[in-house]
Scaffold this active site. Structure first.
Site, PDB file in Angstrom:
ATOM      1  N   HIS A   1      15.808 -12.805  26.596  1.00 54.31           N
ATOM      2  CA  HIS A   1      16.176 -11.626  26.237  1.00 54.31           C
ATOM      3  C   HIS A   1      15.083 -10.713  26.875  1.00 54.31           C
ATOM      4  O   HIS A   1      15.322  -9.666  27.398  1.00 54.31           O
ATOM      5  CB  HIS A   1      15.714 -11.514  24.652  1.00 54.31           C
TER       6      HIS A   1
ATOM      7  N   SER B   1      22.239  -4.274  22.930  1.00 54.55           N
ATOM      8  CA  SER B   1      23.087  -4.890  22.037  1.00 54.55           C
ATOM      9  C   SER B   1      22.119  -5.378  20.899  1.00 54.55           C
ATOM     10  O   SER B   1      21.013  -5.452  21.016  1.00 54.55           O
ATOM     11  CB  SER B   1      23.604  -6.270  22.935  1.00 54.55           C
ATOM     12  N   HIS B   2      22.628  -5.696  19.741  1.00 58.81           N
ATOM     13  CA  HIS B   2      22.096  -6.217  18.538  1.00 58.81           C
ATOM     14  C   HIS B   2      23.145  -7.065  17.806  1.00 58.81           C
ATOM     15  O   HIS B   2      23.410  -7.052  16.696  1.00 58.81           O
ATOM     16  CB  HIS B   2      21.614  -4.992  17.629  1.00 58.81           C
TER      17      HIS B   2
ATOM     18  N   HIS C   1      23.136 -10.515  17.566  1.00 62.66           N
ATOM     19  CA  HIS C   1      22.622 -11.641  16.623  1.00 62.66           C
ATOM     20  C   HIS C   1      22.286 -11.120  15.294  1.00 62.66           C
ATOM     21  O   HIS C   1      22.705 -11.608  14.136  1.00 62.66           O
ATOM     22  CB  HIS C   1      21.611 -12.501  17.397  1.00 62.66           C
TER      23      HIS C   1
ATOM     24  N   ARG D   1      14.619   4.782  20.541  1.00 58.93           N
ATOM     25  CA  ARG D   1      13.142   4.678  21.069  1.00 58.93           C
ATOM     26  C   ARG D   1      13.047   4.660  22.565  1.00 58.93           C
ATOM     27  O   ARG D   1      12.426   5.122  23.167  1.00 58.93           O
ATOM     28  CB  ARG D   1      12.293   3.441  20.292  1.00 58.93           C
TER      29      ARG D   1
ATOM     30  N   GLN E   1      14.778  -7.596   9.853  1.00 58.70           N
ATOM     31  CA  GLN E   1      14.051  -6.485   9.912  1.00 58.70           C
ATOM     32  C   GLN E   1      14.821  -5.460   9.074  1.00 58.70           C
ATOM     33  O   GLN E   1      16.101  -5.272   9.358  1.00 58.70           O
ATOM     34  CB  GLN E   1      13.521  -5.794  11.266  1.00 58.70           C
TER      35      GLN E   1
ATOM     36  N   GLU F   1       8.021  -7.817  14.935  1.00 59.46           N
ATOM     37  CA  GLU F   1       9.226  -6.871  15.192  1.00 59.46           C
ATOM     38  C   GLU F   1       9.452  -5.880  14.437  1.00 59.46           C
ATOM     39  O   GLU F   1      10.441  -5.343  14.331  1.00 59.46           O
ATOM     40  CB  GLU F   1      10.258  -7.519  15.935  1.00 59.46           C
TER      41      GLU F   1
ATOM     42  N   GLY G   1      20.921  -1.221  31.718  1.00 57.13           N
ATOM     43  CA  GLY G   1      21.716  -1.821  30.780  1.00 57.13           C
ATOM     44  C   GLY G   1      20.955  -3.085  30.046  1.00 57.13           C
ATOM     45  O   GLY G   1      19.683  -2.941  29.996  1.00 57.13           O
TER      46      GLY G   1
END
Ligand SMILES: Nc1ncnc2c1ncn2[C@@H]1O[C@H](COP(=O)(O)OP(=O)(O)O)[C@@H](O)[C@H]1O
Ligand SMILES: [Mg+2]
Lengths: 236, 744, 81, 81
Positions: free
Chosen positions: B50, B95-96, B98, B117, B241, B313, B534
């Site tokens: 990541h 991307s998010h 997972h 952000r 989170q 995080e 990207g």
């Protein structure tokens, strides 16, 4: 004419109101941070849309305690104009400057779309450039827009001609299908007894330029300008 | 856990940090000793797929990344494009996937917060979001739950943070059932000469921590995003989170206000791997070192260890370096917004990332070692054995539809094609009063206040095509995104992208990846749309079953004049309907094969990039010349669906059409085939000559199909006949998605 | 010490969220559910003061901020520790 | 009969709403408030069945729908009438 636009933490339509008032209607505006305790002299205060304090607890519940609200209330009591749009309407209700409350949409969804509203009375400083029964095309953008008040209050609002806007079909019918959020009697906007404080859920500033799909919302601001002219004509 | 005792670094612990033996040995070489527990944690997140892009780096380098308009290519928090008039567009996709599978609402919400952000970090005010989503079939309750949660999270966070979600896409396929995709693009506007970068400069300058307090949120989120799903994912749930859009809104305003002063040296959001990643990336870019004391970090929870503080995080936090002596300016601005702003360290000249816990040093790592010397892999690739099998397609074995009208309705009702209003009505897509063309057209068009022009944005990526032929899939993702921008009246200028793939250690997956990237690079080259940045999301697998390889392209376009904005809907009765481009017998990989024949087979339509370029030039010139009144490209569902959408996409003004489609192809290919490089336009009859002239100049074939008007969709050919009322089409197209969510 | 505050919608006020949950429960096979009302449950940790004083303070909090009398009613308990 | 279900955020899970209410209470002069956590309070009316059966059913409802095990925990009581 001088407009003061109140900015709460989490407000987000203040720049849109400013854009329309300055660039479309050529008026002066100032942004007023919610921590201010005194107000300059404004002809009209606008409480813009957004998510004051994140809409946490209840929409408008925390914002009504912002330092600036005491000054807003004094301005209103003096007969000064106050326009609450969407979240601003919710704040005015929580602050007791307008009766009733705004609850979660019956659809249980946030709704951003064009709706039609009917002008129920032209006898306010915010609608005097409209005609009674005129249908306006203006977008809504809320999750808590269901107007509620107890029967006595609603009866009083109706009797005093304080219901200013209703959700209607394009043809002007206040049907259930035309009611996007389950508001009592399709109520989309009301004013106080003094008629100088208006709250509505739809966003007139989002319907002030044909380029964006509708210019009907301009009529509300035009009304405010007109009432200011007549006011200044007749010495206070 | 007592902050003083840290677990010993054992093989088991190393494995638990998903570091390989070789990687661990490398750590020891870089440090010249064994790492402490905290150091192990820091390396594991920094060297995770990541954060380090270790498997993709060498391939991403093949993208074209420069051009006259490109002010900032890949490498910073987001790409920057010059719009003229001193304006710059800052944009990137993230991307998010997972987190959204584990907790759809919060996973999607925090994904939105994260990409926003990245944008205001650069000095830009975020003004628009687009979301590209993939789910499994909606007849499964679990998929409805996932989609409802994801859309709810984007709506809940995006609306409240005050950034409108103006467009996006949603597509459906079985392979996404256990691995949905949530890719979010954010666009910001900045002054070209007032950009900010994530650089830690000026030895001795204070390092500020601003925003929300730190809790035990998402510890190892970064490594989680770099691991395949299995039954044990459930156990990882506590790392989820929760987003706070209200605090992020305040953070945006405070940071933008600070950027108007001269106090700020560098600024970086705390995303994956939080404080660790932000501090050493800033030091790396600045060629400096950074020292932080975890004791000074504002906390939400008791007894957090240095390890936890460094890897947390928690959302809505930023790290910034201010000019020495301006501390009070910084504190003053953040106090105004009731946000924490605390000096947690300083910039050093020794090139080290030093972490203190008060007087005790818990980590001391050469920044170069963490970043520049991170592992880079050129992983083995193998063309899957089954590739030929899935590409084989015997058209003669496929029966023609008995009822073409019914087939069209089934396509219009297919969730991937159907109207997505139930989704976008939950998004504020009008804030900032720029949205000239909102969701529902090929691309969104935003006006630029105070300027004549505007910008267009589209996101596209067809996983089914990419599965059947990764190279072509990559080409089409770029070509279609550019086409969507062109038919909206804009010139495509730059790309951001998100590459969603399976486990890169499997040679078949890596082959899909390299092929798709090769295709995208070729298309970006030919269409002169450089890649500005990207995101890569690997390990999109559950129990060994990978998703379709899914590259998502975000295309930015520029309109010279806002009056060029064009939509797919017919504008008046009596206009001519014309096809630009040629239809071939392209049924391979089509929505029609899947919906009407249950097949995911064949070769996707090939694209000749020269032809694609000419047709785009032609359409754009026609729009600018005021010759065409509507334009819509042919994508999923082919020509028939494009024509139907011309009739019904404007809810206030449905207009019928009567056409006959000439051609020798089998009728289902003619109507539903997905040949690329085709655009349907409508125009006044009087303008046909001018269109013809423009098309001739570009060598683009023009076919007159028929006329708009009436309240029916009539389409005739030699061997077929469709005659349907618009009400029927509308019901199929508009009613489909909402039916799945009626109970909500 | 802690206060537990329960804020619920007044009788006459429609509760679409509750209704949505009810119908969802029904589709999940919980047909025995006749009605669902959803309110807020707040746990407030306070510095220790005499119970009665705490009670009076929490009462103020509810009146002032935590509940809106137009649409809601509230109830609370104060407990040690 | 009725079930009262209390759904709260797990310990450690961020509660932005609770924190915002806490600071609002503080500015309103309720400095004694140390922490606020906001959850849901659901009142579910059920057809009468033996208590134990009801308990077991409500337990199922919580597991299946009423609470989100990822970030929430629940507690409930079942009472007659
Ligand atoms: N998740 C979403 N959010 C907002 N808008 C969406 C979303 N999904 C689809 N849309 C809108 O629906 C329209 C059609 O999407 P799509 O079928 O992908 O168009 P195209 O086929 O031209 O790429 C687009 O205008 C897009 O903006
Ligand atoms: Mg398209």
């Amino acid at each position: 004419m001088r407009f003061g636009i109140i900015v709460f933490p989490g407000s987000n339509c203040e720049l849109d109101c400013r854009w329309v008032l300055e660039n479309v209607l050529g008026q002066q505006t100032e942004l007023v941070w919610h921590k201010e305790t005194a107000l300059g002299d404004y002809d009209c205060l606008i409480l813009p849309g957004g998510f004051a304090h994140g809409d946490y607890l209840r929409t408008g519940a925390i914002a009504r305690f912002s330092p600036v609200m005491a000054a807003v209330e004094r301005h209103a009591r003096r007969g000064g104009l106050v326009l609450g749009i969407c979240n601003g309407f919710q704040v005015l209700c929580e602050a007791g400057l307008l009766p009733g409350a705004l609850l979660r949409n019956t659809t249980m969804h946030f709704l951003c779309r064009q709706v039609h509203i009917r002008v129920e009375t032209a006898a306010t400083p915010f609608t005097n450039a409209c005609t009674r029964g005129q249908v306006l095309r203006i977008p809504i953008n809320h999750n808590e827009g269901r107007y509620y008040a107890d029967e006595a209050t609603v009866a009083r609002l109706t009797a005093n001609d304080q219901v200013v806007f209703r959700y209607v079909t394009a043809g002007g019918e206040p049907t259930e299908a035309a009611n996007p959020n389950g508001s009592l009697q399709n109520i989309a906007g009301i004013c106080n007894e003094g008629r100088n404080v208006l709250g509505l859920m739809p966003h007139p500033e989002r319907a002030a330029e044909a380029l964006l799909g509708s210019a009907d919302g301009r009529l509300l601001f035009a009304s405010v300008l007109r009432s200011a002219r007549t006011a200044s004509a007749t010495p206070r | 856990m007592n902050a003083m005792v840290e677990p010993a670094v054992t093989d088991a612990l190393i494995a638990a940090h998903s570091l390989t033996r070789e990687e661990y040995d490398r750590v020891v070489v870089i440090l010249g000793r064994a790492p402490t527990y905290t150091e192990l944690g820091i390396f594991s997140v920094m060297w995770s797929e990541h954060c380090s892009y270790k498997s993709s780096k060498v391939h991403l380098q093949t993208f074209p990344t420069s051009g006259p308009r490109i002010l900032q290519g890949p490498g910073e928090n987001a790409g920057v494009v010059d719009l003229g008039d001193g304006l710059a567009a800052v944009f990137k996709v993230e991307s998010h996937n997972h987190p959204s599978y584990i907790e759809p609402y919060q996973g999607a919400a925090t994904g939105v917060g994260g990409i926003i952000r990245d944008i205001f970090t650069m000095g830009a005010r975020p003004i628009a979001l687009l979301d590209s989503l993939r789910f499994g079939p909606l007849h499964e309750a679990r998929n409805r739950y996932l989609m409802g949660g994801v859309v709810g999270g984007i709506s809940g966070y995006g609306n409240a943070v005050g950034v409108p979600t103006v467009g996006g896409e949603v597509l459906f396929a079985d392979c996404y059932s256990h691995n949905p995709l949530v890719n979010v693009l954010c666009l910001g506007m900045a002054q070209a000469d007032k950009l900010f970068f994530g650089r830690a400069g000026g030895i001795g300058n204070p390092v500020f921590y601003v925003g929300a307090k730190t809790g035990r949120d998402g510890i190892h989120g970064a490594t989680m995003a770099s691991e395949t799903f299995d039954e044990r994912s459930e156990e990882r749930r506590p790392t989820v989170q929760v987003g706070d859009p209200f605090r992020e809104k305040l953070l945006i305003e405070a940071c933008l206000e600070l950027m108007r002063t001269d106090a700020l040296v560098g600024i970086q959001d705390m995303g994956a791997a939080g404080l660790t990643c932000s501090s050493c990336e800033m030091a790396s870019r600045g060629g400096t070192g950074v020292e932080v004391d975890v004791r000074l970090v504002p906390r939400r929870e008791e007894g957090m260890t240095p390890y936890e503080v460094m890897l947390s995080e928690s959302q809505e936090r930023m790290l910034l370096v201010a000019r020495r002596g301006t501390e009070e300016v910084v504190r003053g601005i953040f106090a105004r917004y009731d946000l924490d702003a605390v000096v947690v360290g300083r910039v050093t000249g020794d090139g080290l990332m030093r972490v203190r816990d008060g007087s005790r040093i818990v980590a001391e790592i050469p920044v170069k070692g963490l970043v520049a010397e991170a592992p880079v892999y050129r992983r083995p690739t193998v063309r899957p054995a089954w590739q030929d099998e899935v590409q084989r397609l015997d058209l003669d074995a496929i029966p023609l539809p008995r009822d073409y009208g019914a087939a069209l309705c089934r396509l219009l009702a297919s969730p991937s094609i159907a109207c997505k209003a139930t989704v976008w009505e939950q998004y504020d897509h009008m804030l900032f009063v720029n949205t000239v063309v909102g969701p529902g057209a090929d691309a969104v068009v935003l006006r630029l206040k105070g300027a004549e022009g505007g910008i267009a944005l589209a996101m596209d990526g067809n996983g089914r095509y990419t599965f059947l032929d990764p190279f072509i899939g990559g080409v089409i993702a770029v070509a279609e995104a550019a086409r969507n921008v062109v038919v909206s009246g804009a010139e495509p200028v730059a790309v951001t992208n998100c590459l969603n793939f399976g486990d890169p250690t499997r040679p078949e997956i890596m082959w899909q990846f390299t092929e798709a990237v090769r295709g995208m690079a070729a298309a970006c080259q030919a269409l002169q749309t450089p890649v500005t940045g990207g995101n890569v999301s690997f390990y999109n697998e559950t129990t060994g079953k990978a998703i379709f390889p899914t590259p998502i392209v975000g295309m930015l376009g520029v309109l010279g004049h806002i009056s060029h904005a064009t939509t797919p809907a017919w504008k008046a009765a009596g206009d001519l309907v014309v096809l630009l481009g040629e239809s071939r017998e392209d049924l391979g990989g089509s929505e029609y094969l899947q919906v009407c024949h249950g097949m995911i087979q064949g070769r996707p339509p090939t694209v000749d990039l020269e032809t694609e370029r000419r047709i785009q030039r032609c359409c754009l010139e026609a729009i600018r010349a005021g010759v065409v009144r509507s334009a819509h490209d042919c994508s999923e569902g082919g020509l028939a669906v494009a024509l139907a959408e011309g009739c019904i996409t404007d809810p206030d003004r449905p207009i019928g059409v009567e056409v006959s489609v000439p051609g020798m192809l089998r009728p289902d290919a003619l109507l539903f085939g997905e040949t690329q490089s085709r655009i349907v336009v409508s125009l006044r009859e009087a303008d046909l000559g001018r269109l013809q002239a423009i098309a001739d100049r570009h060598g683009v074939p023009v076919t007159a199909l028929g006329r708009t008007g009436g309240s029916r969709f009539v389409c005739r050919g030699r061997t077929y006949h469709i005659d349907l009322s618009l009400a029927v089409l509308d019901q199929a197209w508009r009613g489909s998605l909402s039916a799945f969510f009626r109970h909500r | 010490m802690r206060a537990k505050v329960y804020v619920t919608l007044k009788k006459g006020v429609l509760d679409p969220q509750g209704e949505t949950v009810r119908s969802a429960l029904e589709t999940l096979g919980f047909g025995e559910v006749r009605d669902v009302r959803i309110g807020k449950f707040m746990v407030i940790s306070l510095n220790d003061v005499p119970r009665d004083e705490a009670r009076q303070r929490v009462e103020e909090m509810c009146k002032k901020l935590l509940a809106n009398p137009v649409i809601e009613e509230y109830r609370f308990e104060v407990e040690e520790g």
